[in-house]
Design a protein around this motif. Structure first.
Motif, PDB file in Angstrom:
ATOM      1  N   TYR A 194      12.670  30.237   8.574  1.00  0.00           N
ATOM      2  CA  TYR A 194      11.737  31.339   8.815  1.00  0.00           C
ATOM      3  C   TYR A 194      10.304  30.935   8.511  1.00  0.00           C
ATOM      4  CZ  TYR A 194      15.772  34.437   9.222  1.00  0.00           C
ATOM      5  OH  TYR A 194      16.943  35.031   9.633  1.00  0.00           O
ATOM      6  N   LEU A 242       8.175  30.287  11.489  1.00  0.00           N
ATOM      7  CA  LEU A 242       7.893  31.413  12.383  1.00  0.00           C
ATOM      8  C   LEU A 242       6.675  32.179  11.888  1.00  0.00           C
ATOM      9  CD1 LEU A 242      11.553  32.750  12.829  1.00  0.00           C
ATOM     10  CD2 LEU A 242      10.324  31.109  14.272  1.00  0.00           C
ATOM     11  N   ALA A 274       7.293  36.788  15.535  1.00  0.00           N
ATOM     12  CA  ALA A 274       8.448  35.903  15.672  1.00  0.00           C
ATOM     13  C   ALA A 274       9.359  35.978  14.448  1.00  0.00           C
ATOM     14  CB  ALA A 274       7.986  34.462  15.891  1.00  0.00           C
ATOM     15  N   ARG A 275       8.808  36.418  13.311  1.00  0.00           N
ATOM     16  CA  ARG A 275       9.617  36.550  12.095  1.00  0.00           C
ATOM     17  C   ARG A 275      10.205  37.949  11.960  1.00  0.00           C
ATOM     18  NH1 ARG A 275       6.995  34.566   6.502  1.00  0.00           N
ATOM     19  NH2 ARG A 275       6.609  32.654   7.727  1.00  0.00           N
ATOM     20  N   HIS A 327      12.440  41.621  17.076  1.00  0.00           N
ATOM     21  CA  HIS A 327      11.768  40.756  18.050  1.00  0.00           C
ATOM     22  C   HIS A 327      12.613  39.512  18.317  1.00  0.00           C
ATOM     23  CE1 HIS A 327       8.761  37.911  19.628  1.00  0.00           C
ATOM     24  NE2 HIS A 327       8.057  38.984  19.988  1.00  0.00           N
ATOM     25  N   ARG A 328      13.185  38.954  17.260  1.00  0.00           N
ATOM     26  CA  ARG A 328      13.983  37.736  17.421  1.00  0.00           C
ATOM     27  C   ARG A 328      15.262  38.009  18.221  1.00  0.00           C
ATOM     28  NH1 ARG A 328      15.778  33.410  12.703  1.00  0.00           N
ATOM     29  NH2 ARG A 328      15.512  31.575  14.039  1.00  0.00           N
ATOM     30  N   THR A 364      14.023  38.593  22.010  1.00  0.00           N
ATOM     31  CA  THR A 364      13.141  37.683  22.754  1.00  0.00           C
ATOM     32  C   THR A 364      13.396  36.197  22.513  1.00  0.00           C
ATOM     33  OG1 THR A 364      11.401  37.590  21.052  1.00  0.00           O
ATOM     34  CG2 THR A 364      11.308  39.429  22.623  1.00  0.00           C
ATOM     35  N   ASP A 365      14.201  35.857  21.495  1.00  0.00           N
ATOM     36  CA  ASP A 365      14.420  34.442  21.173  1.00  0.00           C
ATOM     37  C   ASP A 365      15.724  33.969  21.828  1.00  0.00           C
ATOM     38  OD1 ASP A 365      15.059  31.982  20.026  1.00  0.00           O
ATOM     39  OD2 ASP A 365      14.243  32.524  18.070  1.00  0.00           O
ATOM     40  N   HIS A 378      18.292  32.405  19.406  1.00  0.00           N
ATOM     41  CA  HIS A 378      18.935  33.384  18.523  1.00  0.00           C
ATOM     42  C   HIS A 378      19.945  34.215  19.306  1.00  0.00           C
ATOM     43  CE1 HIS A 378      19.147  35.420  14.674  1.00  0.00           C
ATOM     44  NE2 HIS A 378      19.100  36.578  15.303  1.00  0.00           N
ATOM     45  N   ARG A 379      19.611  34.546  20.521  1.00  0.00           N
ATOM     46  CA  ARG A 379      20.538  35.303  21.377  1.00  0.00           C
ATOM     47  C   ARG A 379      21.824  34.504  21.596  1.00  0.00           C
ATOM     48  NH1 ARG A 379      18.965  38.862  26.590  1.00  0.00           N
ATOM     49  NH2 ARG A 379      21.054  39.293  27.380  1.00  0.00           N
TER      50      ARG A 379
END
Length: 287
Positions: free
Chosen positions: A153, A156, A160-161, A165-166, A169-170, A173-174
């Motif tokens: 972290y 980030l 982004a942290r 949001h993560r 949009t990441d 992570h998805r």
């Protein structure tokens, strides 16, 4: 519960409410609330009439409250009494609880500081990934096990942290979240429930606008107004080095930081999660 039992509880609560008002009135002095001292006083603290004046209510009606009579104060009047009696946040919450009303405590603003005691607790959880979330679900602190599982972290910045949001949009992570759609939908519903106290807050509004623009799923789901209370449950992750792992996660409230929570992931026996996590931790320690 019988009608008589319920009545007894209500009467006891009204007496406790009145006693609490009286105790806080007696702690104050006229000078501390900007009133003249006047004549010599036979009892300590403010007079009932003075509290009523400061709160903008009738003196007789305020007296009835202290006497524990069957009268109900509105949320607005409770706030006025809390201000008149100079109650701190804990005392204000107690006043509203005794009156069986939702607290109108203002949401916190400004920088969020994670207590050192909580940071030490995080560090002690050597085999359980854990992190601290702030009011907007930004990750404020984390342990080395969380780095091994979710990434560093510290690399980030800004949104982004943020965990919502993560999730939305990441791409990495998805991919990590095996049941992404369920996790994302539940996270969004819990975030909406938590963010209700901050409706209109610029930081929240900007984050929501950013996610609406960046994620088709967020854009489709946010208007549905789904809400969930904080959940505990299982989460399956497919780590790029560790493979499939299953954790039980729990979100714990931080008592003296009402908008802060500690999220802990406990490895389960399924999929050899404990051994896989140990291997990840060892690799992370060497790097």
């Amino acid at each position: 519960m019988t009608i008589n039992q319920n009545q007894t509880i209500l009467e006891a609560r009204r007496r406790e409410f009145g006693a609490f008002l009286r105790s806080r009135r007696e702690k104050l002095t006229p000078a501390s609330v900007g009133l003249p001292e006047g004549f010599r006083r036979r009892t300590p603290g403010l007079r009932r009439e003075e509290v009523a004046l400061l709160a903008g209510v009738g003196a007789t009606w305020y007296t009835w409250l202290e006497q524990g009579r069957d009268v109900r104060a509105s949320t607005e009047v409770l706030s006025a009494l809390a201000d008149a009696l100079r109650l701190d946040p804990a005392e204000r919450r107690h006043l509203f609880t005794l009156s069986d009303r939702p607290s109108t405590e203002m949401p916190s603003r400004g920088p969020e500081e994670v207590p050192e005691s909580l940071r030490r607790m995080l560090a002690s959880l050597t085999s359980q990934p854990a992190y601290v979330l702030g009011r907007r679900w930004d990750v404020l602190a984390w342990n080395s096990a969380a780095v091994a599982l979710f990434g560093d972290y510290g690399l980030l910045q800004g949104d982004a942290r943020n965990t919502v949001h993560r999730v939305f949009t990441d791409p990495a992570h998805r991919k990590l979240l095996v049941d992404w759609e369920i996790v994302a939908a539940n996270s969004l519903a819990m975030f909406r429930a938590d963010s209700a106290r901050y409706a209109g807050d610029p930081d929240f509004e900007r984050l929501i606008a950013t996610l609406t623009q960046a994620s088709p799923e967020f854009r489709a789901w946010w208007p549905k107004q789904e809400v969930l209370r904080p959940l505990a449950g299982h989460k399956r992750l497919r780590h790029p080095q560790g493979g499939l792992m299953t954790f039980e996660y729990t979100a714990l409230a931080v008592i003296d930081r009402p908008d802060m929570k500690l999220v802990v992931y406990t490895p389960l026996d399924e999929d050899g999660t404990g051994e896989k996590l140990k291997t990840l931790l060892g690799q992370n320690a060497k790097s």
